[in-house]
Design a protein around this motif. Sequence first.
Motif, short mmCIF file in Angstrom:
data_model
loop_
_atom_site.label_atom_id
_atom_site.label_comp_id
_atom_site.label_asym_id
_atom_site.label_seq_id
_atom_site.Cartn_x
_atom_site.Cartn_y
_atom_site.Cartn_z
N GLU A 178 0.83 -1.22 0.00
CA GLU A 178 0.00 0.00 0.00
C GLU A 178 0.86 1.26 0.00
O GLU A 178 0.38 2.36 0.29
N ASN A 179 2.14 1.11 -0.31
CA ASN A 179 3.05 2.25 -0.39
C ASN A 179 3.25 2.94 0.95
O ASN A 179 3.34 4.17 1.03
N THR A 180 3.26 2.17 2.02
CA THR A 180 3.63 2.76 3.30
C THR A 180 4.89 2.06 3.79
O THR A 180 5.08 0.86 3.57
N TRP A 181 5.74 2.80 4.48
CA TRP A 181 6.98 2.23 4.99
C TRP A 181 6.67 1.33 6.18
O TRP A 181 5.93 1.73 7.07
N ILE A 182 7.25 0.16 6.19
CA ILE A 182 7.03 -0.75 7.32
C ILE A 182 8.03 -0.38 8.41
O ILE A 182 9.18 -0.81 8.42
N SER A 183 7.59 0.46 9.30
CA SER A 183 8.46 0.98 10.36
C SER A 183 7.62 1.20 11.61
O SER A 183 6.60 1.89 11.57
N HIS A 184 8.04 0.57 12.70
CA HIS A 184 7.28 0.66 13.94
C HIS A 184 8.17 1.19 15.06
O HIS A 184 9.38 1.26 14.92
N ASP A 185 7.53 1.48 16.18
CA ASP A 185 8.28 1.99 17.33
C ASP A 185 8.68 0.84 18.24
O ASP A 185 7.92 -0.12 18.41
N PRO A 186 9.83 0.96 18.88
CA PRO A 186 10.20 -0.05 19.89
C PRO A 186 9.25 0.01 21.08
O PRO A 186 8.69 1.07 21.39
N LEU A 187 9.05 -1.14 21.71
CA LEU A 187 8.19 -1.22 22.89
C LEU A 187 9.04 -1.73 24.05
O LEU A 187 9.52 -2.86 24.00
#
Length: 484
Positions: A178-187
């Motif tokens: 979907e053209n979004t960067w796969i990047s998440h925040d650390p938990l």
Amino acid sequence: MKRFILSVLLLSLLLSACNKAAEPTAGVATETLPTETTPPSPTPTDTPEPTPAAEAFTQYQFEMTLDYSRHSAEVIQIIDYVNKSDFNLASLLLVVPPRAFPNAYQQSELSGEAVASFIEDGIRTTIQLSQPLQPGQRATLRLAYKLVFPQRESTFGWTQRQLNLHNWYPFFPPLSGENTWISHDPLFDPAINDFVGEYITNEIADFQLTLRLVENIPGLLVASGANADPIADGVLYTLNKARSLAFSISGQFYREQIDHNGLLIQAYVFEYQKEKAVAMLQIASQAMDLFGEIFGPYHQNQISLVSADFLHNMEMDGMVMLSSKVLDFYNNTPENNLTILVPHELAHQWFYSQVGNDQAMEPWLDEALATYAEYLFYEHYHPELTVWWWDNRVHAHPHAGAVNNSIYDAGNYAEYRSSVYLHGAIFVHDLNVSMGDQLFLPALKSYVAQNYLKIATKADFMAALQAASPDVDIQAIFGRYFSD
Ligand SMILES: [Zn+2]
């Protein structure tokens, strides 16, 4: 009492599978159980690049000057990024994991012909391009920075006897469909003083790093997943078709290696653990044989197993780290965490490395499968101990909750392990029993082959199973373990 609590905590932390996994076993004492310039962009009138599409990976090149004694490094990094998506990209997202630690990352340069401007926010740097990067086009970025490693017992940081470099450099994450960067925040979970699971998803890339030391330290050994070639003033490390490039460095390592049918298996243990290296290599060679048979060929020519100065276990690409405590407690029987966890971490060379996944949002895709790979290892090499494995590894601990929990759904390490790893293993076993070995195991191999070097999803996994077993209601089995 405090001491007892600490002991329990210690045990519960060190018996883990890959990340913060722990196999706290009931008996503390018993050890029972219990890894510039932008090249001229092709203009629309250029002919297609002659390079085959399969070779078009992003290239990471590093020049690192390491000051081991002072726990710092100067790095020049050049990224030759290739837009493998179907979209024109007006901006690029650069993820900088060391910025999760105060002052650990001190950047002096970010430049490139394609760079118009950039904005830094937490672990992310958004780079505005001077003109959109079209599918298949490349953009080159040059970075210069100093790393000041934090003192912490983990995969990024130093202790008195080890320096670990995992998720230590800026990288471009994958783009979703979907053209979004796969990047998440650390938990962060205070109970384990570390992050819950993993939050980083990597695209396959090629890596080259030249390592130089500011001072010669006798006996210093460098473990990595890469091929090492001595050069005039340092060592050149090369690792292609990989998710990441990690290192573990120590002045107290003892190294032992075997050539196992053309695969170089290296064990890096601490000197006092010398006598454990042979067992580590032997379990590893068995696991690599079995998984090569069941999951498909291993795609690199070497694997390193490293004793870690921290209380969990972690897969990297071409390298795995096992808590030194797991080695300490090895008792020359297979009823032992070393025999459980070496196969677990090595299985990640298939489920993480060869077949990637979003480790924050769909961690079961690598963790449930790697945990179940432990069972497959026991079933093959120690069939008399499969009941023991279920009892000690799974049933002795909480093993409930939605298998498809994200790390954020789980919220903490304990819940994460219960749902994703342990309930996850029960789920995969249910699939195996429902389909039968003769259908399930080839389906797993197809899943690996079809998603080789890609980022797989639940849909990919389900499709491989359903194709192999049209008469079994795969959806219904998923429904018993997954939340919507
Ligand atoms: Zn794992």
